[in-house]
Design a protein around this motif. Structure first.
Motif, PDB file in Angstrom:
ATOM      1  N   ALA A  45       0.823  -1.214   0.000  1.00  0.00           N
ATOM      2  CA  ALA A  45       0.000   0.000   0.000  1.00  0.00           C
ATOM      3  C   ALA A  45       0.856   1.262   0.000  1.00  0.00           C
ATOM      4  O   ALA A  45       0.649   2.176  -0.819  1.00  0.00           O
ATOM      5  N   GLU A  49       1.310   4.205  -2.855  1.00  0.00           N
ATOM      6  CA  GLU A  49       0.971   5.592  -2.519  1.00  0.00           C
ATOM      7  C   GLU A  49       2.156   6.525  -2.697  1.00  0.00           C
ATOM      8  O   GLU A  49       1.987   7.684  -3.107  1.00  0.00           O
ATOM      9  N   ILE A  60      -4.966   2.009  -7.022  1.00  0.00           N
ATOM     10  CA  ILE A  60      -5.347   2.164  -5.617  1.00  0.00           C
ATOM     11  C   ILE A  60      -6.869   2.282  -5.503  1.00  0.00           C
ATOM     12  O   ILE A  60      -7.498   1.661  -4.636  1.00  0.00           O
ATOM     13  N   TYR A  61      -7.463   3.064  -6.402  1.00  0.00           N
ATOM     14  CA  TYR A  61      -8.918   3.220  -6.408  1.00  0.00           C
ATOM     15  C   TYR A  61      -9.600   1.862  -6.590  1.00  0.00           C
ATOM     16  O   TYR A  61     -10.559   1.513  -5.879  1.00  0.00           O
ATOM     17  N   LEU A  63      -8.385  -1.166  -5.981  1.00  0.00           N
ATOM     18  CA  LEU A  63      -8.165  -2.008  -4.804  1.00  0.00           C
ATOM     19  C   LEU A  63      -9.107  -1.621  -3.667  1.00  0.00           C
ATOM     20  O   LEU A  63      -9.639  -2.495  -2.960  1.00  0.00           O
ATOM     21  N   LYS A  64      -9.327  -0.339  -3.501  1.00  0.00           N
ATOM     22  CA  LYS A  64     -10.228   0.112  -2.442  1.00  0.00           C
ATOM     23  C   LYS A  64     -11.675  -0.269  -2.756  1.00  0.00           C
ATOM     24  O   LYS A  64     -12.412  -0.738  -1.866  1.00  0.00           O
ATOM     25  N   TRP A  69      -7.802  -3.165  -0.195  1.00  0.00           N
ATOM     26  CA  TRP A  69      -6.756  -2.216   0.181  1.00  0.00           C
ATOM     27  C   TRP A  69      -6.198  -2.497   1.577  1.00  0.00           C
ATOM     28  O   TRP A  69      -4.995  -2.398   1.819  1.00  0.00           O
ATOM     29  N   GLN A  73      -2.083  -3.201   3.285  1.00  0.00           N
ATOM     30  CA  GLN A  73      -1.470  -2.419   4.360  1.00  0.00           C
ATOM     31  C   GLN A  73      -0.973  -3.293   5.505  1.00  0.00           C
ATOM     32  O   GLN A  73      -0.303  -2.800   6.414  1.00  0.00           O
ATOM     33  N   CYS A  80       2.155  -8.588  -6.055  1.00  0.00           N
ATOM     34  CA  CYS A  80       1.266  -7.566  -6.611  1.00  0.00           C
ATOM     35  C   CYS A  80       1.787  -7.167  -7.987  1.00  0.00           C
ATOM     36  O   CYS A  80       2.926  -6.710  -8.124  1.00  0.00           O
ATOM     37  N   ALA A 118      -8.772  -6.302  -9.521  1.00  0.00           N
ATOM     38  CA  ALA A 118      -7.884  -6.351  -8.360  1.00  0.00           C
ATOM     39  C   ALA A 118      -7.379  -7.772  -8.119  1.00  0.00           C
ATOM     40  O   ALA A 118      -6.168  -7.994  -7.932  1.00  0.00           O
TER      41      ALA A 118
END
Length: 664
Positions: A45, A49, A60-61, A63-64, A69, A73, A80, A118
């Motif tokens: 993560a 970022e 990232i969008y 994955l969230k 997400w 972390q 990945c 994802a």
């Protein structure tokens, strides 16, 4: 960063620090970890970022939106594959064009689409490209799909070597190590095919003749299965934590698959390969199949020549021999994991090889990987040694030689081959007039399709549990724990893996077919240990107990070579003639030394007195018959076990030849 440190899962390390446990003694004398990497301090993560120019905001969008997400972390052991923002821009443009709209935004993707993207780009195992060879990733991604790893060259940059995921996604950067895994950056969003295998074959114009034969015989209808909806995984934590059991000197966990997948492999000749043999149409291929299979099955005559769906039809036989009920990426057929290849021994005098049944009833292919001698690569139905090839066989083309073809379907994979593959008279009676040594992990499609056979050796305590009724070719009692033991380094086991039977076990195996009718020795290879059981073996032509007869007296799997019952003596310091006398004396007792073609822990199996082969029985076997082997544990000990390592079916023409059977 790409400097080195231990590859083991960080989550396991932290877990080990947080608890106190007793280290069990192991028959793995030493763990040889291979490559090492230094961790950068980032998680996946934070890496995404903090990357310069905010290159991964789209990923990232996604994955969230997919709810993944949080995992990125936390501690774990992930691979990945991270597409850049420009990769997503290209993906959205293409998707908009397919939908007939001017443009699409990330926000237009549904939660389900984000979930698919994802999970496509995440694997729950750690894979550095420095440890991989060309072919499929060893395990599936989070979508339960295999991804292909291949190479190419950049003609615009002095033919620099470049790397791809699924042929089209170029790896911009590889092996960026983070605290919870590794990140590989790609320039395209990876999009695995959602087609079943027949539809994928149909979309390739270069194999139109083979596809026409597939449809003509209706064998395309046999390739539309994917998931067994009747399968029910065991309850509790058996699919997560696993069932703990003891084998050898180790405590391990048999983790049961959550799903049972049915997958296939097709070996396919291109139209160009056919043209080289004067085959330019389906009619030409029918004529070729008639000529081959009339000779191979003379008793059939021409009775089935126009009965296209009958399994005895020559074209049907031709096509079905190209199809396997196993998923096999290019690098999956033989032992190719570098830690196994380098730390265990495979004789330079012998190819790495395995045998797999095909969809043609009572048939199989022999797949070999060779890296020395007159030819290199992966071959089907090759015979001989690397230095003396009797039959070349046909070569399996690696992904890099299939250009931009999408090979992976939802339920399988296909490969090009460079010559015509058949189960003709020469293949059956000459190429396969040899010792057939089956690694036991190839003796059910479920061992392979579950991922059990190719499980990575890093996780030496994780095995794959199997269920009765959902393990093709096997049946076993409820008192039997059957699992596929993953490949180990430095391990006294053929190809580093095993099938384990534990408990008051009682299991029946449908034996692989034989190529021609005749007398065969049926042998098992196994490592001796005090934790093994005492078994009674049975052989017969039906799966029911009343059809099976005992194979001699019970076999004590705890009795080692030097015991007078076995009569093992070292080869060292003796003449060839004396060694032959020792070997004959062992055979008279029903035993043989381990194979010379393979070894581990600094010794060839032939030189290890605990690595034995047992001749269970000598029987006439019909090439069109079904035969079964049952093993029943006799001790009143639910911890006793049997290591079902490998099986040998050896024709009399080999074991009783004038020159004698080789030691390999």
């Amino acid at each position: 960063m790409k400097t080195k440190s231990n590859k083991q899962s960080i989550s396991k390390i932290l877990f080990a620090v947080s608890i106190v446990f007793v280290c069990m003694s192991s028959c793995l004398d030493e763990y040889a970890p291979g490559s090492y990497y230094t961790f950068s301090g980032n998680t996946i993560a934070s890496f995404l970022e903090n990357e310069k120019n905010n290159s991964f905001t789209s990923f990232i969008y996604v994955l969230k939106r997919a709810g993944l997400w949080g995992e990125m972390q936390t501690y774990g052991s992930y691979t990945c594959i991270a597409p850049t923002n420009s990769a997503f821009e290209s993906y959205l443009r293409d998707k908009a064009a397919l939908k007939g709209v001017d443009s699409l935004r990330l926000e237009d993707l549904s939660v389900e689409e984000c979930d698919t993207i994802a999970k496509t780009h995440l694997l729950s195992e750690l894979y550095f490209t420095t440890d991989m060879i060309e072919g499929s990733f060893p395990t599936t991604n989070r979508l339960d799909r295999y991804l292909t790893y291949s190479f190419g060259s950049d003609s615009l940059d002095n033919n620099k070597l470049i790397y791809f995921i699924n042929k089209t996604a170029r790896m911009i950067e590889r092996d960026d190590t983070v605290e919870n895994g590794v990140v590989h950056i790609v320039d395209q969003v990876v999009q695995p095919s959602s087609d079943f295998l027949p539809d994928l074959l149909k979309s390739d114009p270069d194999i139109s003749i083979f596809y026409a034969a597939l449809v003509k015989t209706h064998l395309n209808d046999s390739l539309i299965y994917y998931k067994d909806l009747s399968y029910r995984a065991p309850g509790g934590d058996s699919c997560v934590t696993g069932v703990k059991y003891h084998t050898g000197n180790e405590w391990e966990y048999a983790i049961f698959p959550e799903n049972r997948y049915i997958k296939f492999t097709a070996f396919v000749e291109t139209n160009q390969v056919y043209a080289q043999r004067g085959i330019n149409s389906l009619e030409d291929l029918i004529e070729y199949a008639d000529s081959v299979y009339h000779e191979s099955y003379p008793n059939d005559g021409t009775a089935y020549d126009t009965l296209w769906t009958d399994r005895r039809n020559p074209l049907n036989r031709f096509v079905s021999y190209h199809l396997l009920k196993f998923y096999g990426g290019y690098s999956d057929w033989n032992v190719n994991n570098e830690s196994i290849v380098s730390n265990n021994y495979q004789s330079a005098e012998w190819d790495r090889e395995d045998f797999f049944e095909t969809l043609l009833p009572h048939s199989f292919v022999r797949i070999s990987t060779t890296s020395s001698g007159k030819s290199t690569g992966v071959f089907i139905n090759r015979k001989g040694t690397p230095k003396n090839i009797e039959f070349r066989g046909v070569r399996l083309l690696p992904p890099s030689e299939m250009a931009d073809k999408e090979q992976n379907a939802l339920n399988g994979i296909y490969h090009y081959i460079d010559d015509i593959l058949d189960y003709g008279f020469v293949t059956r009676n000459q190429v396969f007039n040899t010792r057939l040594r089956y690694d036991c992990t190839t003796m059910s499609p479920d061992f392979v399709n579950s991922g059990g056979r190719n499980h990575k050796p890093d996780e030496s305590d994780i095995c794959t549990g199997m269920l009765d009724g959902f393990t093709e070719n096997w049946s076993f009692s409820k008192e039997t724990l059957l699992s596929v033991r993953n490949r180990h380094q430095w391990f006294y086991s053929y190809e580093g893996d095993e099938v384990i039977l534990q408990g008051i076990y009682d299991a029946t195996l449908k034996l692989p077919p034989v190529p021609f009718s005749g007398t065969y020795e049926i042998r098992i290879g196994y490592p001796v240990m005090d934790s093994r059981g005492v078994i009674q073996a049975y052989f017969g032509d039906g799966p029911e107990k009343q059809n099976l007869v005992p194979c001699g007296i019970p076999l004590d799997l705890r009795v080692s070579g030097p015991d007078p019952k076995v009569g093992w003596k070292t080869d060292d310091g003796y003449t060839e003639e004396q060694v032959r006398v020792f070997d004959k004396a062992m055979r008279n007792r029903g035993y043989m030394k381990g194979a010379l073609a393979y070894g581990a822990s600094g010794a060839w199996f032939r030189t290890v007195n605990s690595m034995l082969r047992k001749i269970l029985t000598t029987q006439y076997m019909d090439a069109e018959g079904d035969y079964y082997l049952r093993v029943r544990q006799l001790l009143d000990n639910n911890m006793a076990e049997m290591v079902f390592d490998y099986l040998e079916l050896v024709p009399k023409s080999v074991y009783a030849s004038e020159t004698g059977e080789d030691k390999w």
